[in-house]
Design an enzyme around this catalytic site. Sequence first.
Site, PDB file in Angstrom:
ATOM      1  CB  SER A 174      -0.933  -0.045   1.199  1.00  0.00           C
ATOM      2  OG  SER A 174      -1.765   1.078   1.205  1.00  0.00           O
ATOM      3  CG  HIS A 201      -4.008  -0.818  -1.121  1.00  0.00           C
ATOM      4  ND1 HIS A 201      -3.859  -0.895   0.239  1.00  0.00           N
ATOM      5  CD2 HIS A 201      -4.580  -1.992  -1.503  1.00  0.00           C
ATOM      6  CE1 HIS A 201      -4.328  -2.057   0.674  1.00  0.00           C
ATOM      7  NE2 HIS A 201      -4.765  -2.739  -0.372  1.00  0.00           N
ATOM      8  CG  ASP A 293      -5.600  -5.432   2.127  1.00  0.00           C
ATOM      9  OD1 ASP A 293      -6.069  -6.574   2.333  1.00  0.00           O
ATOM     10  OD2 ASP A 293      -5.473  -4.925   0.995  1.00  0.00           O
TER      11      ASP A 293
END
Lengths: 353, 772
Positions: A174, A201, A293
Amino acid sequence: MINKKIKVLIVEDSILFVTILKEILVKNNHFEICGIVKNGLAATEFVSKMRPDVITMDINMPVMNGYDATREIMSTNPTPIIILSANIDETDINDTFKALEAGAVAIIEKPSACDSPDFHLYEKRLVQLVRLMSEVKVVRRIDYKNRRREYISRSFFSDTEISNNIEVIGIGASTGGPVVIEKILAGLPKDFSFPIVIVQHISKGFTKGLVEWLNHSSAIPVKLAENNETITKGVCYVAPDDAHLGIIKNTLMLSDSKPLYNMRPSVGFLFASLANNYGNKALGILLTGMGRDGSEELKALRDTGAITIAQDKESSVIFGMPGEAIKLNGASFIYTPDKIINFLEGLNTTKNK
Amino acid sequence: MDENFLKRLIETFKIEAEEHYNNLANGLITLEKVKPGESCFELVETLHREAHSLKGAARAVSFTDIEDVCKSLESLFSAVKKDALALSKNVFALAFMGVDLIKEMIYLNPVEIEDDTKLLSDTFSLKVWELLNLSENETSAPPEKTFTTNGDAAVNENNIPAYLELNGNSDFTSAQSIPNKEQITTHSSKDIQLQENIRISVQKLDSLYLQAEELLSSKLAMEQFSKDLQELSASINSIKLELNKSQSALRRNKYLVERQNEFTDSFGRFSEVIISIDNRLKVLTKSSVENTRKTGIAVTELMDSVKDIIMFKFSHLLDLFPKAVHDLSSELGKDVDFVMSGTDIQIDRRILEGMKDPLIHIIRNAIDHGFEPSEERVSNGKSPKGNLSICIKHAENRKVEIKISDDGKGIDIEKLKHSAVKKGLISLEKSNELSEDDAMPLLFVSGTTTKKIITDISGYGLGMAIVKEKVDKLSGTINIKTKPLVGTEITITLPITLTMLRGLVVQCSDRQFVIPSNYINNVNRVSASNVKRVENKSTIILNDVPVTLLYLCDILGIKKHKTTEDSSFVKIVVITFFDKLIAFAVSDILEEIELLIKPLNKQLARIKNISGATILGNGKIVPVLNIPDLIKTTEKSFGKTTDLTLQTNESARDILVVDDSITSRMLLQDILETAGYNVKSASDGMNALKIIKESHFDLIVSDIEMPLMNGFQFTKLVKSMDNLKDVPVVLVTALSRDEDKIKGMDAGANAYIVKSDFEQSNLLEVISRLLQ
C-alpha cells in the site's frame, strides 16, 4: 501530537485547488496551513526556512514542476511529500511516478467534481492521507540505489526443493509500496523464472501509469492482470483498478466482490486465494502500507507451510500491514527490500540449477 | 461541500479561468508572431500547461464543457510540442476557436451554456481530433506518395488538406541551426510568465483604504488642534503681558499705596495661576505638536502603503488588448502590428477600471477608421501592416501619460468640421475660421463622426465625447494630434491616484467651496474698473488675453449678501478647462488645502456642479465643485455656444422593434424599455408595416434575417414612404459581412449593429444619437 496541529505546506499554482485543499484541511482541526506557494522553486525555498510536517505537491507547475521540486526537497530537507496529480493525464502520471521515485511518500488524485454528493469520500481520504503521511519519517535521498547490498546466506537455498516447489509469488503493498516494488523488480535477474502477482493500493486512474513506470526499470515484463489470463514464468501481473485479483490453477481471476478491508483490489483477497489454491507452493511478500490489509491472510498462507516475508520496519514508509502480520506471527522472514531481492535472486539461481 | 463554499469556488474558478484564458490568448498571439526559424518550444509548452491547468480546474468544479475544449487544445499543443504538427494558419485558427469558446463559457454556469455553443465546441473537438489523426496518418505514409500521383501541382494541393503541414517542415529543421535561438526562447517565455500575487477581495482593499482615509481626517483635525493650542498659548502670553503692565502701573499709582499690599497679593496669586496655566499649556502644545508630527508621518506612510496596495499594473487591463486587437483587425480584414510598453507602471485600480472602455474605444477607432487598406498604405509609402502602439510613461506631478499612436491616415479635419456644421454645432463661417488645432475639440462633441455609416465599431464622434467625459471624471486630460496620412496620436494624462487632491477654499457670499487645484491656472485680484462687458459678458484682460469672467455666486444661484466686501477689487480664480481660460469671481480666497473628496451618498448621487465634499481641519464640511459640470452650466447660461453636454432624459420616444426571434425581441425590448423608451414590437417586416401605419414611431430597430420580408426589404420600403422616410432605422443583425453592411446602407439604414458583439450601451448610444 495532541495539541500541536500538523503544519501543511500547499504547493499548487492554481488558486482554485488551493481554495479546495485549504477548505478540506482547515475544516479538519488537525491541520494548520503553514504556507501556500505557487511553484516548485518557491517550495524548495520555503522548506529551507520553515519545516512543514507534510507537503501536498502539484505536479504541473510553472518555473519548477512537482517532480523536480520533490527531488530537490528530498535531497536537502527531506519532508513527507504527497503528490496531487490529475489521474487522467499520461504526462502527469508519468511525472507522478518519477516523483515517487525521487522520494514522495504518496499520491492521490486531484479533487474533481466538488459538487458531487460523493465528494466527502475524497475529503475523508485526503485528510487521512495527509495526517498519516505527516508522521512518516523520511530520510535524505542521496543515491539510494548505490546502497550496499546485504546478502543472504546461499546455504539457505542449498535445499533446492524450496525453489523448485514454488509456483507463484504474490506481493501486496500500500502506501510507500510503488517505490519498493520498483526497486525489487529492477533488482531481479532477466531470467527470473517465477510469475509474480501484485496488488498495490493506489488512487484510481494511476494503475496503468504504475505498470508503465514499473516497465521502465523492471527486468521482467510487467502488465495489467486480465481476467482468465494464464500466468507465465518471468512475467509480473498487477491488479487493475477496482477489482480483486485472485489466482486458481495458474489462471488469474478478477472479481468485483465487495471490498475487503475497505479496499478493492485487496491484498487479503490475493493472499487468501494463494493460501487456498497453492498453499506452500506460493511465496507471499507483504510490503509497506497503512492499515492491515493482507496481514491475517499472510498468516493463513504461512500456516499452510508457505514461506512468507514482511518488509522490515526501518525501510517501511508505513509499518502498518507488515507490522500487523509480524504481530500475528505471519512472517517467516522480516527483510529489507534489498534482502528481498537477494532472497528472490537466490531462489532463482537454485531453481535454474 | 456546502453551498456557499461551492459558490465561492465557482467564483474563484472564474477568476482563474479568466487568467488562463488571457495567458492562452496572448500566448497564441505571441506565438503567431514568432518568425519561421525561431524556436517556440517554451511558448508552446506554456500554452500546453495553461490548457492543462484550466482543464484540471474546470474538472474540479464540473465545468465539463470547458474541460472538453481544454482537453482538445491540450492535445493540439501537445502534438505541436512533439513536432508531430506544424504551426499552420489552420492550427492557429483552430486554437483561437478553442480559446474563444472558452471565453464564451467561462462566465456562464454549465446549465446556461447554449446549445449552439455546445455544438460549436463539439465541432471544435472533432476538428482537432481529425487534424491530429489525419496528420498522424500522413506522417506515417511515405512522403513520395503525393509526388507519384501524376505530377500536377494543383491536383496535389487539392489532395492535401490545407492545414496539413508535414513534420520535418524545412522551417522547423532550420530552427536548430539558428545561433541565438536560446535568446529568443527565453525572451518569449518571459513575455507570458505568470505573476505571483495574492488575491484579496477588492471590497476588503477598499474598506482598508477608506479606513486609512478616515485617519487622514483625524490627522487634519490634530493639526488644527495643535494650531488652536498654539493660539491659546499666544493669548495667555498676551494676558501675561497685560498683567505685567497692570502690575507696574499699580506700583506707580501713588493713590493706591495704602492698599498696595492687598493688590500685590492678589496680583501675585493671579500671575501664579497664569504662569502655571501657561506652563502646562506650553507642555501640552509641545507634545501635541510633536504628536501631530509623528502621527502625521505615520498616517502619510500608511496612506502611501495603502495606496501602493490598491495600485495595479497597467498590464492588468492591457493584457486583454493584444487579443482584442487581433480579433478586431481580423474581423475588419486589417493587418495590424500592435505593441505596448510601460505596462508595468502602476496606477490606482479605480482609474484603471475607468480607463477600460475609453482605451478600448480608442483602439477600435484606430483600427476601424485609422488604418487604410494595405494597398492604400503601400501606395502612400507605408508598410502594408498598420502600426498601433500604447505607450505608458510616468509624467510630472505623480501623473501617468498614456499615448496611443497609429500610423493610419489621420483624422480628416474637413470631414469633422463638415459633420459639426451639419449637426448645427457650429456655423459654416465659423468652421472655416477654425484652425486644425481649434477644430480638434469638436471631436469630443457628441454627434460628430467622420464615418459615414454607424457600425458596431462606432464612429469617432459619440465615442470620443464619452472618452473625454471619463477622462475628465478621473481628473485627467486628453489631447489629440493628427496629421493627414501620417497618423494620429492621442495622449491621455491621468493622476496616479484618485483621492488626494489639493484644493483651494474659496468664499462665495457666506458659503465656502473647494475648487480642485488641478484645474486652477492662477488666482488674482483685478480692479473692478478693469472688468469690461463684451457681448453681454463680463470680460477681463489677463496677459493680453480676454478672459470671460463669471460670478460664482450667480452660477451656483447663491444670493449675494451686500457685505463689507471691498468692491474696488474683484478676487478671481482662473480655471483652465480644455485650453480655455475662465475666470470665476469669488468673495474671498481662503487657503489651499490637501483634501480628500468623499463621494456623496446615494441619495445625493447626482448633484449638479458638486462632485463631493471634504472636511476641513476645523471640522467644517465644504462641498467640492465639479469643474467640468460648472463649465457646462456656464455654457448653457451663455446660450448658443458649443454645448458639450450629452443629451439625456428627453421625453419618452416611441421605438418599434422588428425581430422574428422571440428571445432577441424580448431582449431588445427589455433593453430599450429600461433605457426609458416606449417600445412596441413586431415579428416580421409585414407585421411591422401594419403597426407603423397605426401609430407613430420615432425610430425602428430591425433584424435582417426574417421570414416574409427581410430587414433590407423592410428598410427599403420604410424609406420609400413619404411619411416614414425620416424615421431612423437601425439594423441589428448577426450578419457581419461587409457586403451586408453595404446592402444595409443601400437600403437606407441609418445604423448597422452586429449582434455577435452586441453591447447594449453601444446600441443605446446609437439610438440616442439618432433621436437627437
